[in-house]
Design a protein around this motif. Structure first.
Motif: not given
Length: 235
Positions: A90-102, A177-185
């Motif tokens: 969620s933190s990485l997602l917030a960073m991407f949104v703040a960078a205008g990459l939503a 193997d990652d799912f959670i971080v990937t799914n959010l971004n």
């Protein structure tokens, strides 16, 4: 189960109904599965390459050099390992949104996210190898008039390489193997873990077991090859 013959599309994945080679002969019966698998491998390799490069440089800096902010850097490195994946994602997602990459979430945002959490594991692994390494051979090489570059490539790097290789393998495993971080971004991009999660709500293709079997065999082969080489060198 990779040799299981389903009776129908609604057959449960863990009910063995009969022997067949169709799953192995037609691993891409569902093209979307192979597409997701290839995407996961591609992201994993790219993230592993960059995370291993940056993590190795950071490990050398933390072990071999004294600089202002060194203790703070150590804390920052351990934070992604200690934080729950949902917090990191969620933190990485917030960073991407703040960078205008939503509206541009996809392959490259997944790649950046994977590098971010793989980096910590690389630094810790390579750092442990460096911290436990005796520098007597490096000092002997310099006493024999070896240049710093010659000392690094002929002495230091071969000694550290097992740690770097182990860190790279760990990074690829974590990324694949990652799912959670990937799914959010991920946006509309689907990786293999996301594909498995999606089809598990319906009928799971038996070819998923083929992928799992191949992963186990490859992992065991790497371990056996490493042990065999170590025994030959010791002998």
């Amino acid at each position: 189960m990779s040799f299981n013959k389903p009776i129908s599309e609604q057959s449960k994945i863990y009910e063995f109904n009969g022997f067949t080679l169709d799953n192995w002969l037609n691993p891409c019966a569902d093209p979307s599965m192979c597409s997701a698998l290839g995407r996961s491998i591609e992201i994993g390799l790219l993230a592993t390459l960059l995370a291993t490069l940056l993590g190795t440089l950071a490990a050398f800096a933390l072990v071999r050099h004294q600089f202002r902010g060194r203790s703070t850097s150590n804390l920052l490195i351990f934070m992604p390992m200690a934080a729950p994946e949902i917090v990191l994602g969620s933190s990485l997602l917030a960073m991407f949104v703040a960078a205008g990459l939503a509206g541009q979430l996809g392959f490259w945002t997944i790649f950046i996210a994977h590098v971010m959490f793989c980096l910590s594991f690389v630094v810790v692994t390579v750092r442990a190898r460096l911290a436990g390494m005796d520098d007597a051979l490096e000092q002997a090489a310099m006493d024999l008039y070896a240049t710093p570059a010659q000392t690094f490539w002929k002495i230091t790097f071969p000694l550290v390489f097992p740690g770097i290789l182990g860190a790279a393998m760990l990074s690829f495993s974590l990324s694949f193997d990652d799912f959670i971080v990937t799914n959010l971004n991920s946006g509309n991009t689907t990786t293999f873990p996301m594909y498995v999660w999606g089809v598990s709500r319906r009928s799971v293709p038996m070819q998923i077991n083929v992928v799992g079997t191949v992963m186990i065999v490859v992992s065991l082969a790497i371990v056996l090859i490493g042990q065999s080489r170590a025994r030959r060198q010791a002998g």
